[in-house]
Design a protein around this motif. Structure first.
Motif, short mmCIF file in Angstrom:
data_model
loop_
_atom_site.label_atom_id
_atom_site.label_comp_id
_atom_site.label_asym_id
_atom_site.label_seq_id
_atom_site.Cartn_x
_atom_site.Cartn_y
_atom_site.Cartn_z
N UNK A 76 0.92 -1.23 0.05
CA UNK A 76 -0.13 0.09 -0.02
C UNK A 76 0.80 1.26 0.08
N UNK A 77 2.01 0.97 0.11
CA UNK A 77 3.19 2.15 0.15
C UNK A 77 3.96 2.36 -0.93
N UNK A 78 3.83 3.55 -1.80
CA UNK A 78 4.84 3.73 -2.79
C UNK A 78 5.84 4.72 -2.37
N UNK A 79 7.29 4.18 -2.55
CA UNK A 79 8.07 5.28 -1.91
C UNK A 79 9.04 5.47 -3.08
N UNK A 80 9.46 6.70 -3.18
CA UNK A 80 10.52 7.09 -4.14
C UNK A 80 11.62 7.54 -3.26
N UNK A 81 12.77 7.01 -3.33
CA UNK A 81 13.86 7.51 -2.30
C UNK A 81 14.35 8.69 -2.96
N UNK A 82 15.33 9.45 -2.08
CA UNK A 82 15.86 10.74 -2.69
C UNK A 82 17.05 10.07 -3.80
N UNK A 83 17.88 9.03 -3.07
CA UNK A 83 18.87 8.85 -4.23
C UNK A 83 18.02 7.69 -4.93
N UNK A 84 18.25 7.36 -6.39
CA UNK A 84 17.74 6.45 -7.06
C UNK A 84 18.31 5.02 -6.85
N UNK A 85 17.36 3.96 -6.65
CA UNK A 85 17.89 2.67 -6.56
C UNK A 85 17.50 1.91 -7.57
N UNK A 86 18.29 1.68 -8.55
CA UNK A 86 17.71 1.23 -9.98
C UNK A 86 19.08 0.35 -10.18
N UNK A 87 18.47 -0.66 -11.24
CA UNK A 87 19.49 -1.45 -11.80
C UNK A 87 20.07 -1.09 -13.18
N UNK A 88 21.32 -0.60 -12.73
CA UNK A 88 21.56 0.17 -14.04
C UNK A 88 22.17 -0.67 -15.26
N UNK A 89 22.50 -1.92 -15.02
CA UNK A 89 22.85 -2.76 -16.01
C UNK A 89 21.56 -3.20 -17.06
N UNK A 90 20.56 -3.01 -16.37
CA UNK A 90 19.10 -3.44 -17.02
C UNK A 90 18.63 -2.30 -17.63
N UNK A 91 17.52 -2.51 -18.52
CA UNK A 91 16.77 -1.54 -19.31
C UNK A 91 15.83 -0.83 -18.17
N UNK A 92 15.27 0.22 -18.79
CA UNK A 92 14.09 0.79 -18.07
C UNK A 92 12.87 -0.12 -17.91
N UNK A 93 12.60 -0.81 -19.10
CA UNK A 93 11.48 -1.81 -19.00
C UNK A 93 11.74 -2.94 -18.15
N UNK A 94 13.05 -3.27 -18.11
CA UNK A 94 13.40 -4.41 -16.99
C UNK A 94 13.20 -4.21 -15.74
N UNK A 95 13.31 -2.82 -15.29
CA UNK A 95 13.47 -2.47 -14.08
C UNK A 95 11.94 -2.33 -13.80
N UNK A 96 11.39 -1.78 -14.53
CA UNK A 96 9.83 -1.72 -14.40
C UNK A 96 9.03 -3.25 -14.02
N UNK A 97 9.48 -4.07 -14.86
CA UNK A 97 9.27 -5.44 -14.92
C UNK A 97 9.48 -6.14 -13.70
N UNK A 98 10.73 -5.85 -13.19
CA UNK A 98 11.30 -6.37 -12.16
C UNK A 98 10.47 -6.05 -10.77
N UNK A 99 10.47 -4.60 -10.66
CA UNK A 99 9.39 -4.11 -9.60
C UNK A 99 8.10 -4.39 -9.63
N UNK A 100 7.40 -4.45 -10.58
CA UNK A 100 6.01 -4.98 -10.76
C UNK A 100 6.06 -6.40 -10.32
N UNK A 101 6.92 -7.35 -10.52
CA UNK A 101 6.96 -8.65 -10.16
C UNK A 101 6.85 -9.01 -8.89
N UNK A 102 7.26 -7.79 -7.97
CA UNK A 102 7.13 -7.95 -6.52
C UNK A 102 5.51 -7.82 -6.00
N UNK A 103 4.70 -7.55 -6.71
CA UNK A 103 3.43 -7.29 -6.36
C UNK A 103 2.65 -8.25 -7.06
N UNK A 104 1.17 -8.50 -6.38
CA UNK A 104 0.36 -9.44 -6.67
C UNK A 104 -0.39 -8.71 -7.84
N UNK A 105 0.36 -8.90 -8.95
CA UNK A 105 -0.40 -7.92 -10.22
C UNK A 105 -0.62 -9.31 -11.23
#
Ligand SMILES: Nc1ncnc2c1ncn2[C@@H]1O[C@H](COP(=O)(O)OP(=O)(O)O)[C@@H](O)[C@H]1O
Ligand SMILES: [Mg+2]
Length: 241
Positions: A76-105
């Motif tokens: 229920x909590x969406x958090x955007x940290x002050x410093x970006x915590x992203x996978x730089x070796x992955x594409x933008x889409x792969x990052x979004x898919x990874x984080x989406x996979x953590x949730x029941x969608x």
């Protein structure tokens, strides 16, 4: 009005250093709340405790009637940290898919949320690039998209518009307003940019770990006989000395 977050007598120290002192603040559903104050004031520390990533030294924080920290309401909590915590070796889409996979969608929901979030931050065209090649502003935008991916009730955005050009900043604020009005989301934004204060429903001004003033933008300007939030901040600070 439904209260979604309550911060009661919260203090935080790191070692000997008192970073937040006796903070009390209540947040309602369907409102944008700004935590405003200079660098080092304690905004990030407070946000992290609301998210449940850190614990108060004393006092308590409740989010959606749960005492924080609480793993059960992470969805229920969406958090955007002050410093970006992203996978730089992955594409933008792969990052979004990874984080989406953590949730029941389900698959369709996941696809829809990814398209929505990427479109909102204007990254649809750049999703096949590696994040390592993104500019600072693009990384901020991807972090915002990730904070929105599971459609959380509560959004905590720590300096979301740093490094983002004025046009996109404007459209992000428009979207935050739409989310609070149509989806009744609870939104907390930290900023040290005083002109963003104007678009918040409630403002909490934080200085040296203390909440020095709070209220609607209009109330604060009247109370401190000020025409700008820089002035509110200065006058409120003087009163608290
Ligand atoms: N993990 C930590 N250990 C020690 N001091 C910290 C830690 N995190 C933050 N601080 C200190 O707490 C104060 C508030 O920091 P922060 O919450 O990041 O402020 P802001 O987000 O308003 O810039 C600063 O003096 C900072 O150095
Ligand atoms: Mg900060």
């Amino acid at each position: 009005m439904k209260e979604t977050i309550s911060i009661q007598n919260v203090s935080k120290r790191f070692g000997q250093k008192m970073v937040l002192q006796d903070i009390n603040f209540r947040v309602e559903e369907g409102k944008i709340n700004g935590f405003i104050g200079p660098s080092g004031a304690g905004k990030t520390t407070l946000v992290k405790m609301i998210v449940g990533m850190d614990v108060p030294s004393s006092g308590s924080i409740h989010v959606l009637d749960h005492t924080m920290p609480n793993l059960n309401i992470l969805e229920e909590i969406g958090y955007m940290a002050q410093s970006d915590a992203l996978y730089t070796e992955l594409t933008g889409m792969e990052n979004l898919k990874f984080f989406a996979s953590l949730y029941k969608l389900n698959k369709a929901e996941r696809h829809e949320r990814i398209q929505y979030a990427a479109g909102l931050v204007n990254l649809t065209e750049d999703l096949t690039k590696k994040v390592g090649a993104y500019s600072g502003g693009m990384k901020r935008r991807l972090s915002l998209a990730i904070a929105l991916i599971q459609d959380p009730k509560i959004l905590l955005l720590d300096e979301p518009t740093v490094g983002i050009d004025p046009e996109l900043r404007f459209s992000i604020w428009n979207e935050l307003e739409r989310m609070k009005n149509e989806e009744r989301k609870t939104i907390i934004v930290t900023t040290h940019v005083m002109d963003e204060a104007e678009r918040c429903d409630y403002i909490a001004m934080i200085r040296d770990g203390a909440l020095i003033a709070w209220g609607t933008p209009k109330e604060l300007k009247e109370r401190y006989h000020a025409s700008s939030f820089d002035e509110v901040f200065l006058n409120a600070g003087r009163e608290n000395q």
